[in-house]
Design a protein around this motif. Structure first.
Motif, PDB file in Angstrom:
ATOM      1  N   PRO A  29      -6.109  -8.696  19.914  1.00 24.46           N
ATOM      2  CA  PRO A  29      -5.550  -8.891  18.571  1.00 24.46           C
ATOM      3  C   PRO A  29      -5.464  -7.575  17.801  1.00 24.46           C
ATOM      4  N   THR A  30      -4.539  -7.523  16.851  1.00 27.86           N
ATOM      5  CA  THR A  30      -4.429  -6.358  15.983  1.00 27.86           C
ATOM      6  C   THR A  30      -5.697  -6.233  15.144  1.00 27.86           C
ATOM      7  N   PRO A  31      -6.363  -5.077  15.140  1.00 29.74           N
ATOM      8  CA  PRO A  31      -7.616  -4.954  14.375  1.00 29.74           C
ATOM      9  C   PRO A  31      -7.428  -4.961  12.865  1.00 29.74           C
ATOM     10  N   LEU A  32      -6.245  -4.629  12.391  1.00 28.63           N
ATOM     11  CA  LEU A  32      -5.992  -4.584  10.950  1.00 28.63           C
ATOM     12  C   LEU A  32      -5.230  -5.847  10.551  1.00 28.63           C
ATOM     13  N   TRP A  33      -5.931  -6.885  10.120  1.00 24.60           N
ATOM     14  CA  TRP A  33      -5.315  -8.184   9.829  1.00 24.60           C
ATOM     15  C   TRP A  33      -4.258  -8.080   8.742  1.00 24.60           C
ATOM     16  N   TYR A  34      -4.546  -7.303   7.712  1.00 20.53           N
ATOM     17  CA  TYR A  34      -3.686  -7.244   6.525  1.00 20.53           C
ATOM     18  C   TYR A  34      -2.261  -6.837   6.874  1.00 20.53           C
ATOM     19  N   CYS A  35      -2.107  -5.963   7.859  1.00 20.54           N
ATOM     20  CA  CYS A  35      -0.774  -5.469   8.224  1.00 20.54           C
ATOM     21  C   CYS A  35      -0.392  -5.854   9.643  1.00 20.54           C
ATOM     22  N   ASP A  36      -0.943  -6.948  10.128  1.00 13.48           N
ATOM     23  CA  ASP A  36      -0.551  -7.456  11.443  1.00 13.48           C
ATOM     24  C   ASP A  36       0.935  -7.804  11.433  1.00 13.48           C
ATOM     25  N   LEU A  37       1.687  -7.260  12.387  1.00  7.59           N
ATOM     26  CA  LEU A  37       3.137  -7.466  12.384  1.00  7.59           C
ATOM     27  C   LEU A  37       3.518  -8.935  12.505  1.00  7.59           C
ATOM     28  N   GLY A  38       2.711  -9.699  13.222  1.00  6.59           N
ATOM     29  CA  GLY A  38       3.010 -11.129  13.337  1.00  6.59           C
ATOM     30  C   GLY A  38       2.898 -11.835  12.008  1.00  6.59           C
ATOM     31  N   GLY A  75       0.853  -1.179   0.000  1.00  6.95           N
ATOM     32  CA  GLY A  75       0.000   0.000   0.000  1.00  6.95           C
ATOM     33  C   GLY A  75       0.891   1.232   0.000  1.00  6.95           C
ATOM     34  N   THR A  76       0.307   2.409  -0.013  1.00  5.29           N
ATOM     35  CA  THR A  76       1.102   3.638  -0.027  1.00  5.29           C
ATOM     36  C   THR A  76       1.472   4.055   1.394  1.00  5.29           C
ATOM     37  N   GLY A  77       2.085   5.246   1.516  1.00  7.16           N
ATOM     38  CA  GLY A  77       2.570   5.693   2.815  1.00  7.16           C
ATOM     39  C   GLY A  77       1.490   5.780   3.869  1.00  7.16           C
ATOM     40  N   SER A  78       0.264   6.071   3.476  1.00 10.05           N
ATOM     41  CA  SER A  78      -0.822   6.144   4.455  1.00 10.05           C
ATOM     42  C   SER A  78      -1.080   4.796   5.108  1.00 10.05           C
ATOM     43  N   LEU A  79      -0.828   3.702   4.391  1.00 12.24           N
ATOM     44  CA  LEU A  79      -0.944   2.381   5.001  1.00 12.24           C
ATOM     45  C   LEU A  79       0.172   2.188   6.025  1.00 12.24           C
ATOM     46  N   GLY A  80       1.367   2.702   5.720  1.00 11.75           N
ATOM     47  CA  GLY A  80       2.439   2.657   6.700  1.00 11.75           C
ATOM     48  C   GLY A  80       2.056   3.391   7.963  1.00 11.75           C
ATOM     49  N   MET A  81       1.419   4.549   7.812  1.00 10.87           N
ATOM     50  CA  MET A  81       0.945   5.309   8.964  1.00 10.87           C
ATOM     51  C   MET A  81      -0.069   4.500   9.770  1.00 10.87           C
ATOM     52  N   GLU A  82      -1.070   3.953   9.074  1.00 15.40           N
ATOM     53  CA  GLU A  82      -2.136   3.242   9.762  1.00 15.40           C
ATOM     54  C   GLU A  82      -1.637   1.969  10.434  1.00 15.40           C
ATOM     55  N   ALA A  83      -0.709   1.260   9.787  1.00 14.30           N
ATOM     56  CA  ALA A  83      -0.196   0.013  10.360  1.00 14.30           C
ATOM     57  C   ALA A  83       0.481   0.258  11.709  1.00 14.30           C
ATOM     58  N   GLY A  84       1.163   1.388  11.840  1.00 11.60           N
ATOM     59  CA  GLY A  84       1.812   1.689  13.109  1.00 11.60           C
ATOM     60  C   GLY A  84       0.819   1.811  14.242  1.00 11.60           C
ATOM     61  N   PHE A  85      -0.264   2.549  14.005  1.00  9.02           N
ATOM     62  CA  PHE A  85      -1.268   2.711  15.056  1.00  9.02           C
ATOM     63  C   PHE A  85      -2.038   1.410  15.292  1.00  9.02           C
ATOM     64  N   ALA A  86      -2.334   0.670  14.216  1.00  7.42           N
ATOM     65  CA  ALA A  86      -3.089  -0.574  14.366  1.00  7.42           C
ATOM     66  C   ALA A  86      -2.337  -1.601  15.202  1.00  7.42           C
ATOM     67  N   ASN A  87      -1.017  -1.651  15.042  1.00 14.19           N
ATOM     68  CA  ASN A  87      -0.216  -2.657  15.736  1.00 14.19           C
ATOM     69  C   ASN A  87       0.266  -2.221  17.112  1.00 14.19           C
ATOM     70  N   LEU A  88       0.478  -0.937  17.302  1.00 12.90           N
ATOM     71  CA  LEU A  88       1.170  -0.470  18.508  1.00 12.90           C
ATOM     72  C   LEU A  88       0.298   0.333  19.453  1.00 12.90           C
ATOM     73  N   VAL A  89      -0.964   0.563  19.093  1.00  8.23           N
ATOM     74  CA  VAL A  89      -1.887   1.321  19.941  1.00  8.23           C
ATOM     75  C   VAL A  89      -3.094   0.463  20.264  1.00  8.23           C
ATOM     76  N   GLU A  90      -3.506   0.487  21.518  1.00 10.53           N
ATOM     77  CA  GLU A  90      -4.719  -0.200  21.934  1.00 10.53           C
ATOM     78  C   GLU A  90      -5.699   0.800  22.515  1.00 10.53           C
ATOM     79  N   SER A  91      -6.960   0.393  22.578  1.00  9.17           N
ATOM     80  CA  SER A  91      -8.000   1.273  23.085  1.00  9.17           C
ATOM     81  C   SER A  91      -7.648   1.775  24.487  1.00  9.17           C
ATOM     82  N   GLY A  92      -7.729   3.080  24.656  1.00  5.75           N
ATOM     83  CA  GLY A  92      -7.431   3.678  25.952  1.00  5.75           C
ATOM     84  C   GLY A  92      -6.014   4.194  26.097  1.00  5.75           C
ATOM     85  N   ASP A  93      -5.114   3.814  25.172  1.00  7.76           N
ATOM     86  CA  ASP A  93      -3.734   4.318  25.239  1.00  7.76           C
ATOM     87  C   ASP A  93      -3.719   5.833  25.018  1.00  7.76           C
ATOM     88  N   GLU A  94      -2.829   6.490  25.719  1.00 12.07           N
ATOM     89  CA  GLU A  94      -2.646   7.919  25.508  1.00 12.07           C
ATOM     90  C   GLU A  94      -1.555   8.133  24.457  1.00 12.07           C
TER      91      GLU A  94
END
Length: 387
Positions: free
Chosen positions: A221-230, A66-85
């Motif tokens: 689990p990571t909500p974005l399956w397509y870019c799950d780091l595992g 995907g393009t750079g925006s997918l790189g942006m989204e993958a970071g938050f999808a993998n490294l941020v959970e609900s309630g994180d500041e």
């Protein structure tokens, strides 16, 4: 209109002209995504990305489909959970996009802002950092305004806090200094079509060991399956199937990245600055001026120039497009106020901007423009590397 050229000249903040070696690689015969040759290619890409980003030896690197925006989204999808500041530095459109994405993944987002055309102040970041912040995110080069944010200084503050540090390197990695391990960056991403002049469609990412440990300790689990780091790690390291990668884009990206490393990152940094000075000095007599006031805040790879008073922005850009030249105006509040001229990868060369000056000279009735460009080019540039 000049009839000497027919090839389209792309002078936008992305995409950039495709490197000739990448273009040749793009047209090679197809291989399967599980082919041994593709896995060997991917290993070379991973090693080269570690060099480009300046990572620790074992950092995980990969290409997202995907393009750079997918790189942006993958970071938050993998490294941020609900309630994180999450503390997001936002002084333009792409910082705001970071904030929106983090919020969509359940983060409690706090903003550190700066006026358009100004860099984020490290002291403002320090004022918002506390023990509850799990991540700090910043855009290194804000494409929408041509501002370079002080990532090394912000990184030092984040390192002391213990939070993860995410950096958007879309208009910097591969052309500007980027020292992921030295600075303490945990997650970085760019787009293939930016500084490396590869075709759009890939987002090169780098993940620190500390960030991967945070990912492994997720509560859900990571909500974005397509870019799950595992899953990505399983494909890139264990060579097990995850999804079908765009094989020919990998070959093209590999060629473009190799060309950049062979040229030398310091040489690339030098030529972008030289070309920026040439263009600015050439256009200043027409009334163009720097939009970003402080020299240290200017992003070399996206030259943001304030337009002369009374300048017909839309009309001139339309006329240029009819002559097969694309330049980009402002975004949002800066529409009609600035031009954003791309100086990434293959666009940071004398020839594309010579073509721009030739056509502008005709459109604006400025017959001396090309001669001035050539004179300043000779004065400002040393030997521009032509890899």
């Amino acid at each position: 209109m000049s009839d000497l050229h027919t090839e389209h000249v792309l002078l936008t903040p992305g995409p950039t002209p495709i490197h000739p070696r990448a273009m040749r690689a793009l047209t090679r015969s197809m291989l399967g995504h599980m082919d041994p040759e593709v896995f060997a290619l991917n290993r070379e890409i991973q090693a080269d990305l570690r060099v480009m980003y300046g990572t620790e030896p074992e950092a995980f690197t990969a290409l997202l489909a995907g393009t750079g925006s997918l790189g942006m989204e993958a970071g938050f999808a993998n490294l941020v959970e609900s309630g994180d500041e999450v503390l997001v530095c936002a002084n333009g459109s792409f910082g705001r996009r970071m904030a929106e994405m983090a919020a969509r993944y359940g983060a409690k987002v706090r903003l550190v802002t700066a006026p358009l055309g100004e860099a984020i102040k490290p002291q403002d970041v320090a004022a918002h950092l506390n023990d509850d912040v799990q991540m700090v995110a910043v855009v290194h080069g804000e494409t929408s305004t041509g501002v370079l944010n002080p990532v090394p200084e912000i990184a030092e503050l984040v390192r002391q806090s213990g939070a993860l540090f995410t950096v958007d390197a879309v208009t910097t990695a591969g052309m500007e200094p980027f020292k992921m391990q030295e600075w303490g960056v945990d997650y970085a991403y760019t787009g293939a079509q930016k500084c490396l002049s590869a075709p759009p469609g890939l987002a090169p990412v780098a993940v620190s060991e500390r960030a991967f440990a945070r990912f492994s300790a997720r509560r859900s689990p990571t909500p974005l399956w397509y870019c799950d780091l595992g899953g990505l790690r399983d494909y890139w390291i264990e060579h097990t199937y995850h999804h079908t990668v765009p094989v020919n884009l990998h070959f093209a990206f590999h060629a473009a990245l190799r060309a950049a490393l062979e040229e030398g990152l310091e040489n690339r940094q030098r030529r972008v600055r030289e070309m920026g000075r040439v263009i600015t000095r050439t256009l200043e007599p027409l009334g163009f001026s720097h939009y970003v006031r402080k020299p240290e805040d200017r992003l070399p790879t996206v030259l943001a120039l304030r337009l002369p008073e009374g300048f017909d922005d839309a009309g001139v850009r339309k006329a240029l497009r009819e002559r097969e030249i694309s330049v980009t105006g402002g975004l949002g509040p800066t529409a009609g106020v600035i031009w954003r001229l791309g100086l990434m990868g293959e666009s940071a060369r004398p020839q594309p901007y010579r073509r721009l000056m030739t056509e502008l000279a005709d459109l604006l009735g400025e017959p001396d423009l090309v001669e001035r460009y050539e004179s300043i080019l000779k004065e400002e540039t040393r030997e521009l590397v032509t890899f």
